[in-house]
Design a protein around this motif. Sequence first.
Motif, PDB file in Angstrom:
ATOM      1  N   GLY A 117       0.812  -1.209   0.000  1.00 46.90           N
ATOM      2  CA  GLY A 117       0.000   0.000   0.000  1.00 46.90           C
ATOM      3  C   GLY A 117       0.841   1.251   0.000  1.00 46.90           C
TER       4      GLY A 117
ATOM      5  N   GLY B 196      -2.958  -1.613   5.221  1.00 44.38           N
ATOM      6  CA  GLY B 196      -3.423  -0.606   4.278  1.00 44.38           C
ATOM      7  C   GLY B 196      -2.348   0.333   3.784  1.00 44.38           C
TER       8      GLY B 196
ATOM      9  N   PHE C  47      -2.369   3.675   1.241  1.00 49.81           N
ATOM     10  CA  PHE C  47      -3.680   3.660   0.591  1.00 49.81           C
ATOM     11  C   PHE C  47      -4.774   4.091   1.572  1.00 49.81           C
ATOM     12  CE2 PHE C  47      -2.995   0.356  -3.055  1.00 49.81           C
ATOM     13  CZ  PHE C  47      -1.901   1.082  -3.498  1.00 49.81           C
ATOM     14  N   THR C  48      -4.636   3.673   2.834  1.00 50.17           N
ATOM     15  CA  THR C  48      -5.655   3.970   3.824  1.00 50.17           C
ATOM     16  C   THR C  48      -5.689   5.464   4.113  1.00 50.17           C
ATOM     17  OG1 THR C  48      -5.379   1.798   4.851  1.00 50.17           O
ATOM     18  CG2 THR C  48      -6.472   3.500   6.165  1.00 50.17           C
TER      19      THR C  48
ATOM     20  N   VAL D 187      -8.150   7.615  -3.017  1.00 45.71           N
ATOM     21  CA  VAL D 187      -8.601   6.219  -3.007  1.00 45.71           C
ATOM     22  C   VAL D 187     -10.029   6.188  -2.469  1.00 45.71           C
ATOM     23  CG1 VAL D 187      -8.204   3.888  -2.143  1.00 45.71           C
ATOM     24  CG2 VAL D 187      -6.258   5.355  -2.703  1.00 45.71           C
TER      25      VAL D 187
ATOM     26  N   SER E  59     -11.196   1.229  -0.279  1.00 46.68           N
ATOM     27  CA  SER E  59      -9.954   0.588   0.156  1.00 46.68           C
ATOM     28  C   SER E  59     -10.246  -0.789   0.729  1.00 46.68           C
ATOM     29  CB  SER E  59      -9.260   1.456   1.211  1.00 46.68           C
ATOM     30  OG  SER E  59      -8.011   0.910   1.577  1.00 46.68           O
TER      31      SER E  59
END
Length: 354
Positions: A274, A301, A304-305, A310, A313
């Motif tokens: 991620g 994550g 990306f988290t 995004v 997710s």
Amino acid sequence: MTADVGSAIDCTARPVDAALWLARAFTAGRRLAVRAPGAPDHAHHVAVEFVHPVVAGTRPLAAAVAPSEAAAAGSTDVTLVIGESGDSTGPAVAADIFISGDQADISIVRSYHLLWELVQVALEHPGLVGSAGAAGGDSTGFLYPFLDAAEDDEASLREALRASADAKRDESDRLASESLESNRGPLESAGAAIGRAARSGGRVLTMGNGGSATDAARLARMLRSHGVAAESLSTDYAVATALANDLGAERIFSRQLDAFGQPGGVLVGCSTSGASRNLLAAFDRAAAMDMTTVGLSGYGGGSFTGHPSVDHSLVVQSMSVHRIQEAQAALMSALCERAAGALAATGQASEAAP
């Protein structure tokens, strides 16, 4: 060195036999040729696993995708056949080892992950696989410290490897189940978004690096089988290497979006960490183009988290690259099913409208 059809070793049912056999082939100077008729992404995943090991301290081994699905392996190669070429009784073509396509996608992925893991361990026992003087200085002992005493005892090594394979399968099943449950909401929303996009003529683009590039290609292939227009940005080697050479690796996906991305489409990024900068850059570009974005990641994550670009997710809570990719295989299958369901529901609603 390729065996007759009926004598190939089933990597799923006999992982220890397959791993020891392949370790001995490698130490004899053989190369592994991989074929996956109808599913070349699986073959490429195996090749990158062996040539570019994902665990620090392990050494690369000679493996390559067969030149074509119909091409014969070289006389010095050993052959692994995956997927549609056979069923649970064995491959339909000559092979030394095989992974049946008559099982869930996660089981196929897990089978070649276990093959890599067990081969690497077997190579650390030169007295048993004939690699004395060829082992180099690398060691996977930190992965399986309890195996160190099995150097001269193949029966003990086999039993330890068998127990380890069973434990990894159990861990993989548990993690996949937990990931499907914890990502239930994002799976529904991402699947609905893909279904809506497909119904309105939008296309799904996928991306990833290394093993995740092959996962992205597999996701695109699976989506197409469900009636969703999808392509992977990772599969054109000429485009990817040209962009990496001239613009840098960070732009290999965002630059392609300038050519292929369209408002209303969907971009799906696959990553174990991620944290891939080129995926994050592409997500930002996709958001600016009014595309929906979906991220699949492990390690909790990573970046990306919470990233503003995004939209959906899907996260695997694990620190093991192999177990992450196996859980992601389960998530991809579930995502495709939901996308197909959303596509069908949208179509029914449209037909029912006055």
